[in-house]
Scaffold this motif. Structure first.
Motif: not given
Length: 210
Positions: A166-183
């Motif tokens: 999870r990174e910093a919330n977006g400009t809209d104040g909502h959570p931001v999640y990242n998913m790294l997966v094999f191509t």
């Protein structure tokens, strides 16, 4: 002799259909992005060299390498914990050869490096209903008290290994999640996320790493 021209392309070239899908409304509940043009390197400390590797990371990126399931933002890259004494470096692609050379020099003798830039796909999920959509296919508890900004995890989605943070919330104040997966599994994961988001409305697109 036949000439072959190899063009780099996104693993989501067919799956990613830009635009809004599912429920309609003033604002889609989920925003889905493929983050492109990244340099991604796995850094694995050699036996007995974890402290030396961490010191090299701080000198190069300006932050301590995460020793626990965390994601930290440095001056030129994000470092994401990926296992004991190892982490993943994710940076916007500027001059890939120079970026890789700088890391190779910094970690000489302390860590082994594996360039995964073309082997992984980075998918970012955000929005007011992002957590609800993710709950349909992930067993992670994403409540703010359990999974605050900067938290990372190695998990599985439909039998597919995923590095999640999870990174910093977006400009809209909502959570931001990242998913790294094999191509090779990114197409399947993308469809899973879209299907789970349709009832909230989902806006899909691609973007360059910032």
């Amino acid at each position: 002799m036949v000439d072959y021209l190899w063009n780099t392309q996104s693993p989501l070239q067919k799956a990613l259909v830009p635009g809004c899908h599912g429920a309609t409304g003033a604002h889609p509940g989920v925003t889905l992005r493929e983050v492109r043009d990244i340099v991604l390197v796995q850094v694995m400390a050699r036996r007995g060299k974890a402290a030396e590797t961490a010191k090299a990371a701080k000198k190069l990126f300006g932050v301590e390498a995460p020793a626990t399931p965390k994601a930290v933002i440095g001056k030129t890259a994000t470092l994401v914990w990926s296992g004991p004494d190892q982490f993943t470096v994710i940076a916007p692609r500027t001059d890939e050869a120079s970026q890789l050379a700088a890391m190779a020099q910094a970690f000489t003798g302390s860590a082994s490096l594996s360039d995964q830039s073309d082997g992984r796909c980075l998918i970012r999920v955000s929005g007011a209903r992002a957590r609800d959509a993710i709950a349909k296919f992930s067993s992670l508890d994403l409540h703010d008290s359990v999974f605050p900004v900067g938290t990372a995890a190695n998990t599985s989605v439909d039998h597919t290994a995923v590095n999640f943070w999870r990174e910093a919330n977006g400009t809209d104040g909502h959570p931001v999640y990242n998913m790294l997966v094999f191509t090779s599994f990114s197409d399947s994961l993308w469809h899973t996320i879209v299907d789970s988001s349709l009832e909230y409305g989902v806006e899909a697109s691609s973007a360059k790493a910032a």
